[in-house]
Design a protein around this motif. Structure first.
Motif, PDB file in Angstrom:
ATOM      1  N   GLU A  64     -64.920  39.458   8.374  1.00 38.34           N
ATOM      2  CA  GLU A  64     -65.288  39.288   9.777  1.00 38.34           C
ATOM      3  C   GLU A  64     -66.446  38.308   9.912  1.00 38.34           C
ATOM      4  O   GLU A  64     -66.522  37.554  10.884  1.00 38.34           O
ATOM      5  CB  GLU A  64     -65.660  40.638  10.397  1.00 38.34           C
ATOM      6  CG  GLU A  64     -64.470  41.516  10.724  1.00 38.34           C
ATOM      7  CD  GLU A  64     -63.460  40.813  11.632  1.00 38.34           C
ATOM      8  OE1 GLU A  64     -63.883  40.234  12.657  1.00 38.34           O
ATOM      9  OE2 GLU A  64     -62.265  40.822  11.308  1.00 38.34           O
ATOM     10  N   GLU A  65     -67.339  38.311   8.942  1.00 32.90           N
ATOM     11  CA  GLU A  65     -68.462  37.371   8.945  1.00 32.90           C
ATOM     12  C   GLU A  65     -67.962  35.935   8.864  1.00 32.90           C
ATOM     13  O   GLU A  65     -68.437  35.046   9.574  1.00 32.90           O
ATOM     14  CB  GLU A  65     -69.391  37.666   7.760  1.00 32.90           C
ATOM     15  CG  GLU A  65     -70.577  36.718   7.651  1.00 32.90           C
ATOM     16  CD  GLU A  65     -71.336  36.898   6.360  1.00 32.90           C
ATOM     17  OE1 GLU A  65     -70.737  36.740   5.273  1.00 32.90           O
ATOM     18  OE2 GLU A  65     -72.549  37.200   6.430  1.00 32.90           O
ATOM     19  N   GLU A  66     -66.959  35.707   7.991  1.00 36.16           N
ATOM     20  CA  GLU A  66     -66.403  34.363   7.834  1.00 36.16           C
ATOM     21  C   GLU A  66     -65.620  33.948   9.079  1.00 36.16           C
ATOM     22  O   GLU A  66     -65.673  32.789   9.502  1.00 36.16           O
ATOM     23  CB  GLU A  66     -65.506  34.317   6.592  1.00 36.16           C
ATOM     24  CG  GLU A  66     -66.290  34.415   5.286  1.00 36.16           C
ATOM     25  CD  GLU A  66     -65.387  34.619   4.076  1.00 36.16           C
ATOM     26  OE1 GLU A  66     -65.844  34.334   2.970  1.00 36.16           O
ATOM     27  OE2 GLU A  66     -64.227  35.063   4.243  1.00 36.16           O
ATOM     28  N   LYS A 111     -81.001  38.731   7.020  1.00 36.33           N
ATOM     29  CA  LYS A 111     -81.746  39.186   5.856  1.00 36.33           C
ATOM     30  C   LYS A 111     -81.007  38.850   4.568  1.00 36.33           C
ATOM     31  O   LYS A 111     -81.619  38.621   3.526  1.00 36.33           O
ATOM     32  CB  LYS A 111     -81.984  40.692   5.942  1.00 36.33           C
ATOM     33  CG  LYS A 111     -82.886  41.111   7.094  1.00 36.33           C
ATOM     34  CD  LYS A 111     -83.084  42.619   7.102  1.00 36.33           C
ATOM     35  CE  LYS A 111     -83.979  43.048   8.261  1.00 36.33           C
ATOM     36  NZ  LYS A 111     -84.172  44.518   8.294  1.00 36.33           N
ATOM     37  N   ASP A 112     -79.673  38.846   4.647  1.00 35.27           N
ATOM     38  CA  ASP A 112     -78.870  38.614   3.448  1.00 35.27           C
ATOM     39  C   ASP A 112     -78.360  37.182   3.397  1.00 35.27           C
ATOM     40  O   ASP A 112     -78.347  36.456   4.396  1.00 35.27           O
ATOM     41  CB  ASP A 112     -77.681  39.578   3.424  1.00 35.27           C
ATOM     42  CG  ASP A 112     -78.125  41.033   3.406  1.00 35.27           C
ATOM     43  OD1 ASP A 112     -79.148  41.316   2.751  1.00 35.27           O
ATOM     44  OD2 ASP A 112     -77.461  41.865   4.060  1.00 35.27           O
ATOM     45  N   LEU A 140     -81.641  28.976   8.620  1.00 33.74           N
ATOM     46  CA  LEU A 140     -81.653  29.902   7.493  1.00 33.74           C
ATOM     47  C   LEU A 140     -82.889  29.688   6.613  1.00 33.74           C
ATOM     48  O   LEU A 140     -83.561  30.633   6.204  1.00 33.74           O
ATOM     49  CB  LEU A 140     -80.385  29.712   6.654  1.00 33.74           C
ATOM     50  CG  LEU A 140     -79.068  30.209   7.271  1.00 33.74           C
ATOM     51  CD1 LEU A 140     -77.876  29.612   6.530  1.00 33.74           C
ATOM     52  CD2 LEU A 140     -78.993  31.728   7.235  1.00 33.74           C
ATOM     53  N   ILE A 141     -83.177  28.418   6.316  1.00 32.97           N
ATOM     54  CA  ILE A 141     -84.322  28.087   5.469  1.00 32.97           C
ATOM     55  C   ILE A 141     -85.628  28.490   6.151  1.00 32.97           C
ATOM     56  O   ILE A 141     -86.531  29.053   5.520  1.00 32.97           O
ATOM     57  CB  ILE A 141     -84.334  26.580   5.134  1.00 32.97           C
ATOM     58  CG1 ILE A 141     -83.118  26.214   4.285  1.00 32.97           C
ATOM     59  CG2 ILE A 141     -85.618  26.193   4.407  1.00 32.97           C
ATOM     60  CD1 ILE A 141     -82.910  24.715   4.100  1.00 32.97           C
ATOM     61  N   SER A 287     -80.814  31.605   0.724  1.00 32.00           N
ATOM     62  CA  SER A 287     -80.148  31.784   2.016  1.00 32.00           C
ATOM     63  C   SER A 287     -78.628  31.809   1.921  1.00 32.00           C
ATOM     64  O   SER A 287     -77.961  32.420   2.754  1.00 32.00           O
ATOM     65  CB  SER A 287     -80.560  30.662   2.981  1.00 32.00           C
ATOM     66  OG  SER A 287     -81.949  30.667   3.210  1.00 32.00           O
ATOM     67  N   ILE A 288     -78.080  31.112   0.937  1.00 33.64           N
ATOM     68  CA  ILE A 288     -76.622  30.985   0.857  1.00 33.64           C
ATOM     69  C   ILE A 288     -76.146  31.280  -0.561  1.00 33.64           C
ATOM     70  O   ILE A 288     -76.891  31.143  -1.531  1.00 33.64           O
ATOM     71  CB  ILE A 288     -76.145  29.579   1.275  1.00 33.64           C
ATOM     72  CG1 ILE A 288     -76.781  28.507   0.376  1.00 33.64           C
ATOM     73  CG2 ILE A 288     -76.460  29.309   2.740  1.00 33.64           C
ATOM     74  CD1 ILE A 288     -76.314  27.101   0.675  1.00 33.64           C
TER      75      ILE A 288
END
Length: 366
Positions: A64-66, A111-112, A140-141, A287-288
């Motif tokens: 779902e995130e993707e 957070k993740d 994100l950074i 971040s990724i």
């Protein structure tokens, strides 16, 4: 999974990825067999082509995130495209600041780590997709560096408009970003000056954005054109955008240029500390996903394997299960790492790792 150009689509082909409209409404879901009417409708979207499943290929998993990531990208590219064209014409932008705030809300508060999905880009949409991705990575950074909201907003706004000057260039230069001759570079610099003037009078941006743009343009010249090895001093905020810009440019998929893998891009950024701040690159890594569990890799000994555990201290040294004889290589062990390293990664065509999570847990128990 195959990438099929629009003119080569045929009735009955199965979609590998969902298609959303500019409002984020799902029009065609994955595994949908396209009809003649559907092909005609899709061609009106201005897409270069579609990802298609091969006849016997099972539908790969999509979280779902993707799915939300792709939906948000589609909506945002439409919005950004309109505003950048308004901006370059010195017209009032409608949602530039609102888009920046949405990006921060979605990706500047996570957070993740996320799986940062890339997509193939055409010459028509490269600039807009690239600018959006740079803004998302910048958010994100900034989160990882604990930068406050007002500063983050300026950083993300800068990322969204950092390449807007290309819209003022002639068609033959619009999608060229490096290797300019002196005459071309002069045109690029002139267009940048005009673009900064447009940003300066825009009510949705700020003076800080124009200052950041000036720093970023100097950095881009050194990275891709002049290459005097005398990298200009830039602020952390400008370095965030420049790092995100370089990472996206290196890993993006284009028809006329093959991308490099995420780990190769990170290694390149890490090898240039004068250009890319070490703390900013570290924030990007945090971040990724670069080498996450479930990713297939090529090892320096010629073997292929599966990452089964990340290494939080050094992403280049995860735990890998070798396919040849099911041997586990703990690259975090110095003795093992001296003999074997990650050479590169293996990916699906849409730059996304795919594996059954239950199967992965079984590998971890070996």
């Amino acid at each position: 999974m195959l990438f099929i150009k629009m003119e080569d689509l045929k009735v009955g082909m199965r979609l590998a990825k969902p298609i959303f409209n500019k409002n984020g409404v799902l029009l065609y879901d994955r595994d949908t067999k396209i009809t003649a009417q559907g092909i005609t409708s899709i061609k009106n979207f201005g897409l270069l082509g579609l990802y298609i499943l091969e006849p016997a290929e099972p539908l790969p998993p999509l979280s779902e995130e993707e799915r939300e990531f792709e939906r948000f990208q589609t909506m945002s590219v439409f919005s950004l495209k309109n505003d950048l064209k308004f901006l370059i014409q010195n017209k009032k932008t409608k949602n530039l600041k609102g888009l920046a705030e949405d990006i921060i809300k979605k990706y500047g508060s996570l957070k993740d780590k996320i799986n940062f999905i890339q997509d193939i880009r055409s010459t028509e949409d490269y600039l807009f997709k690239h600018s959006l991705n740079v803004a998302m990575l910048s958010a994100l950074i900034s989160k990882k560096l604990k930068i406050d909201q007002p500063r983050t907003l300026d950083i993300v706004l800068t990322a969204l408009v950092h390449d807007v000057s290309h819209l003022k260039l002639k068609p033959n230069l619009m999608n060229k970003f490096e290797g300019f001759d002196e005459k071309e570079l002069e045109e690029v610099r002139k267009s940048r000056t005009e673009a900064i003037n447009s940003v300066e009078v825009n009510k949705e941006t700020s003076v800080k954005v124009t200052k950041l743009l000036t720093q970023i343009h100097r950095g881009l010249d050194e990275l891709y054109n002049t290459k005097t090895n005398v990298f200009p001093r830039i602020s952390v905020d400008a370095s965030i955008v420049l790092t995100a810009e370089a990472y996206d440019r290196l890993t993006t998929m284009r028809l006329n240029k093959n991308p490099i893998s995420e780990i190769s891009a990170i290694r390149m950024l890490m090898s240039m500390p004068k250009a890319f701040s070490e703390q900013v690159v570290k924030a990007l890594i945090d971040s990724i996903y670069i080498l996450p569990p479930g990713l297939c890799v090529e090892l320096s000994n010629g073997e292929k394997g599966l990452v089964i555990n990340e290494n939080s201290e050094d992403i280049q040294r995860p735990m890998v299960l070798g396919f040849k004889d099911n041997q586990i290589y703990d690259l975090g062990n110095n003795k093992v790492f001296k003999q074997i390293q990650i050479a590169d990664v293996m990916k699906t065509m849409d730059n996304r790792f795919v594996i059954d999570r239950k199967l992965l847990e079984e590998f971890r128990r070996i």
